[in-house]
Design a protein around this motif. Sequence first.
Motif, PDB file in Angstrom:
ATOM      1  N   ALA A 182       0.835  -1.204   0.000  1.00 25.65           N
ATOM      2  CA  ALA A 182       0.000   0.000   0.000  1.00 25.65           C
ATOM      3  C   ALA A 182       0.870   1.254   0.000  1.00 25.65           C
ATOM      4  N   PHE A 183       1.968   1.205   0.749  1.00 27.69           N
ATOM      5  CA  PHE A 183       2.860   2.370   0.829  1.00 27.69           C
ATOM      6  C   PHE A 183       3.472   2.687  -0.530  1.00 27.69           C
ATOM      7  N   HIS A 184       3.905   1.663  -1.238  1.00 27.22           N
ATOM      8  CA  HIS A 184       4.614   1.887  -2.502  1.00 27.22           C
ATOM      9  C   HIS A 184       3.671   2.010  -3.700  1.00 27.22           C
TER      10      HIS A 184
ATOM     11  N   LEU B 103       3.012  23.018   1.742  1.00 23.66           N
ATOM     12  CA  LEU B 103       3.692  21.897   1.087  1.00 23.66           C
ATOM     13  C   LEU B 103       4.156  20.897   2.143  1.00 23.66           C
ATOM     14  N   PRO B 104       3.236  20.090   2.686  1.00 22.14           N
ATOM     15  CA  PRO B 104       3.630  19.150   3.740  1.00 22.14           C
ATOM     16  C   PRO B 104       4.675  18.141   3.287  1.00 22.14           C
ATOM     17  N   GLU B 105       4.725  17.857   1.980  1.00 24.25           N
ATOM     18  CA  GLU B 105       5.670  16.849   1.499  1.00 24.25           C
ATOM     19  C   GLU B 105       7.067  17.414   1.262  1.00 24.25           C
ATOM     20  N   ILE B 106       7.270  18.708   1.558  1.00 23.74           N
ATOM     21  CA  ILE B 106       8.574  19.312   1.343  1.00 23.74           C
ATOM     22  C   ILE B 106       9.622  18.712   2.286  1.00 23.74           C
ATOM     23  N   HIS B 107       9.164  18.085   3.387  1.00 23.72           N
ATOM     24  CA  HIS B 107      10.080  17.457   4.337  1.00 23.72           C
ATOM     25  C   HIS B 107      10.026  15.933   4.261  1.00 23.72           C
ATOM     26  N   SER B 108       9.394  15.407   3.228  1.00 22.51           N
ATOM     27  CA  SER B 108       9.246  13.956   3.122  1.00 22.51           C
ATOM     28  C   SER B 108      10.605  13.277   2.971  1.00 22.51           C
ATOM     29  N   LYS B 109      10.726  12.105   3.604  1.00 20.21           N
ATOM     30  CA  LYS B 109      11.938  11.300   3.431  1.00 20.21           C
ATOM     31  C   LYS B 109      11.945  10.599   2.077  1.00 20.21           C
ATOM     32  N   ASN B 110      10.755  10.540   1.456  1.00 19.78           N
ATOM     33  CA  ASN B 110      10.644   9.957   0.123  1.00 19.78           C
ATOM     34  C   ASN B 110      11.160  10.974  -0.894  1.00 19.78           C
TER      35      ASN B 110
ATOM     36  N   GLY C  23      -1.372   7.360   3.977  1.00 18.33           N
ATOM     37  CA  GLY C  23      -1.847   6.639   2.797  1.00 18.33           C
ATOM     38  C   GLY C  23      -1.818   5.131   2.953  1.00 18.33           C
ATOM     39  N   ALA C  24      -0.732   4.587   3.548  1.00 18.04           N
ATOM     40  CA  ALA C  24      -0.641   3.132   3.705  1.00 18.04           C
ATOM     41  C   ALA C  24      -1.677   2.620   4.691  1.00 18.04           C
TER      42      ALA C  24
ATOM     43  N   LEU D 121       6.859   5.385   6.231  1.00 16.52           N
ATOM     44  CA  LEU D 121       6.161   4.115   6.440  1.00 16.52           C
ATOM     45  C   LEU D 121       6.209   3.719   7.912  1.00 16.52           C
ATOM     46  N   ARG D 122       7.365   3.902   8.526  1.00 15.72           N
ATOM     47  CA  ARG D 122       7.512   3.542   9.941  1.00 15.72           C
ATOM     48  C   ARG D 122       6.473   4.280  10.795  1.00 15.72           C
ATOM     49  N   ALA D 123       6.219   5.548  10.430  1.00 17.23           N
ATOM     50  CA  ALA D 123       5.284   6.353  11.208  1.00 17.23           C
ATOM     51  C   ALA D 123       3.851   5.836  11.120  1.00 17.23           C
ATOM     52  N   GLN D 124       3.584   4.935  10.159  1.00 12.30           N
ATOM     53  CA  GLN D 124       2.210   4.455   9.969  1.00 12.30           C
ATOM     54  C   GLN D 124       1.954   3.091  10.606  1.00 12.30           C
ATOM     55  N   VAL D 125       3.019   2.449  11.125  1.00 10.94           N
ATOM     56  CA  VAL D 125       2.842   1.104  11.678  1.00 10.94           C
ATOM     57  C   VAL D 125       1.949   1.127  12.908  1.00 10.94           C
TER      58      VAL D 125
END
Length: 913
Positions: free
Chosen positions: A18-20, A810-817, A34-35, A85-89
């Motif tokens: 789901a994450f990917h 822009l919340p995704e500006i700090h994304s690790k992705n 999202g995941a 992803l870790r944050a969603q476990v």
Amino acid sequence: MSQTPLVLVDGSSYLYRAFHALPPLTTSTGKPTGAVKGVLNMLLSLRRQYPESPFAVVFDAKGPTFRDELFADYKSHRPPMPDDLRAQVEPLHASVRALGLPLLCVDGVEADDVIGTLARRCAALERDVVISTGDKDMAQLVCPHVTLVNTMTGSVLDVDGVKTKFGVGPELIIDFLALMGDKVDNIPGVPGVGEKTACGLLNGIEGGLRGLFDNLDQVAGLPIRGAKSLGTKLAEHRDAAFLSYELATIKLDVPLDVEVAALMPGEPQREALIGLYRELEFKNWLDELLREAKADGTAETSPAGGSIQAEAEYQTILEQADFDAWLAALQAVDSFAFDTETTSIDAQRAELVGVSFAIEAGKAAYVPLCHSYMGVPQQLDRDAVLAALKPLLEDEGKAKICQHGKYDINVLMHYGIEMRGLAFDTMLESYVLDATATRHDMDSLALKYLGRGTIRFEDIAGKGAKQLTFDQIAIEQAGPYAAEDADVTLRLHQALLGKLDATPSLKRVLDEIEMPLVPVLARIERTGALVDARLLGLQSQELGEKLVALEREAFDVAGEEFNLGSPKQLCAILYDKLGCPVLSKTSGGQPSTAESVLAELAERDYPLPKVIMQHRSLSKLKGTYTDKLPQQINPRTGRIHTSYHQAVTATGRLSSSDPNLQNIPIRTAEGRRIRQAFVAPQGYSLLAADYSQIELRIMAHLAQDQGLLHAFQNDLDVHRATAAEVFGVPLEEVSGDQRRSAKAINFGLIYGMSAFGLAKQINVGRGEAQAYIDRYFARYPGVLDYMERTRRQAAEQGYVETLFGRRLYLPEIHSKNGAMRKGAERTAINAPMQGTAADIIKRAMIAVDRWLLDSGQDARVILQVHDELVLEVRDDLIEPIRQAIVPLMSGAATLDVPLRVDTGVGRNWDEAH
């Protein structure tokens, strides 16, 4: 009576997939979700399919397993779990438990081993088991009582299905995996042995892996590519193969202190789910839970939840005395919330059914006027009520607060009331505060900013074909719903205004751009555009004939007839029959027939994709415009009335619907002919006024690049000037191809185009495209400085701004992705330009509308599309109106370069444009 199957879900597999596989989703605070949502959707769907079954969701435990002891490098190639992803476990685990679903997580083993042990236990008792997974390793568990289902692809694997998919039965899957190895888990296998070779070996020599290695002398005689040397390779890697066998084997005897009977799901923990869904901002699920709680009397009473009505006093007014009392109360206050209830969401066709208002939070009233059903009580006279309300509604000094007030303005105009004094619109307050934090409808806003559920229209009107119009709804139900609308509007305004006041730049955007634009858009919508239905009919007929010809051409190329609109049939023709290369696959693993794929195949000179693309393009034109536009002509006015939306796009640009006039293609002759059907009435012409290269001009201003400033200040052809700089030739010697390439560079850089994208667009090598980009930045260093500065500011602030103070968060500006972060950076660079252009055209519309009203000229704005205004003007006034609106539009912003406005005149929109 047979037992229901045990359902076992491979939670870890689905979490990763789901994450990917799914688009990233975050809360308004940037928390990734999202995941979690993807897995919960799958679980809820699976529960609906097996409502009576025992059910367990199994996850990998933290820490090493016995496989790590067998092989120190097991899974060592896997990168660390991404932070997003870790944050969603934990939220996922908490949500699974709150749903009442048993969750299993056993130390020292993997989820596969827990699932395998339970599956084998049940199969031995002849009880069916359904394993929901996307992991191919699980195929070794399949037997007459164990089936695999993949809810993401819809595939089901039984014993025959495993043989069909892998070429070997379930009993040989471990051997199959041992030979092939697994790069993801770093299971070594035998180098050079892939699926086909592994199948050939196992089907050619009986006895699985053991039988194969006992008979290596027989390998050379097998009909396998490279069979002569394969036996030697297998012998060299014997130990690796048998280690791989152990690593790939799912453990079937994990000590589990759990019985199948204990895996029956319990009741969902509603309060826990409400808290989780609120935190994760799963609006629809939260809304549903709050309604259930209200329905059975267990609604939350804390300020953070529950329904609005639980703490409100609403009145349905059926008596004149009650109306007179409310009228006096409305006259005594400086502002009030107001709402209309009607028969349609189309403001041009809607009939008024009732009105509601609120003057303080928790106190609201509904006045039903035109409900019509068997047994309806006596209502106040509509004309008398509207006559009494007219002075209030038209009083500029009496502030009205609405949710989507443009709609109410248009509805009231049908009854001779021109609502003035619309001071606040909660939809726009939310939109200006944060365009992307939430949808801006009332239900979404109430949940986000008030923490409350509201009565939805479907709750009282039903759904689908049997849905009632508002006049058919019983007043006993309609009253609380309508009064709540006014109450919630007032409460939202009180909640949002303080947030806007705390950021003066946003408050100015609301006060100076969005709110003044509302009556302007209402007038444009109400005026509508005249359309020649006869011309569209002729074009529809011609398009139909072209589509038939294209269909015949496609059949000729394919060598057979097929449904051009069927991806499955097209896939079979393109890839199986014609042998086109597979450039991309769908999420279900099938070769893609998407537009981008067909375009690339067409570029490689495959004839069928080109025909299919032409067919799709013309079919869309016919279905969306030439067939549909005549049906959208209002029988009362004889015109088409599009709806403009202020609170949809992230950058502030307007969008339109019913019909969508923003996407009419104008690069093709067929697309331009649709614009030819938008015509002026007798004695009038259409005047189009369009900003020229507005985003590039804004770029020059923002970047303060001397080269771009000079080009625009001296009215040079900026693309020709760029070509001269990039290609190193004199301005007068720039060729047409060089100018086109420079144009692609100019606009491409605004949208974050890479060297790869530019190379593809201008048909050069990637290295050459990168050289052009490097030379561009060398000649225009201010542009590169702007981009780098904007990236830094976005990362520091979490948002970017237009020249007028509009923000895009822009919340995704700090994304690790990395891909998500790069996407946010591209948005950060582009949004100030797009957003400023949107603000400028809105300011221009306000100025032009004000001048037209004040001057009383026989002219009106009928369309706004992108950076263009289209006016309907009496023929003898064309020149004076042109001379008046050009400076109004060019003066909508003060930049360090001139804002150029091009105009055109014609009997139809295409001529004028």
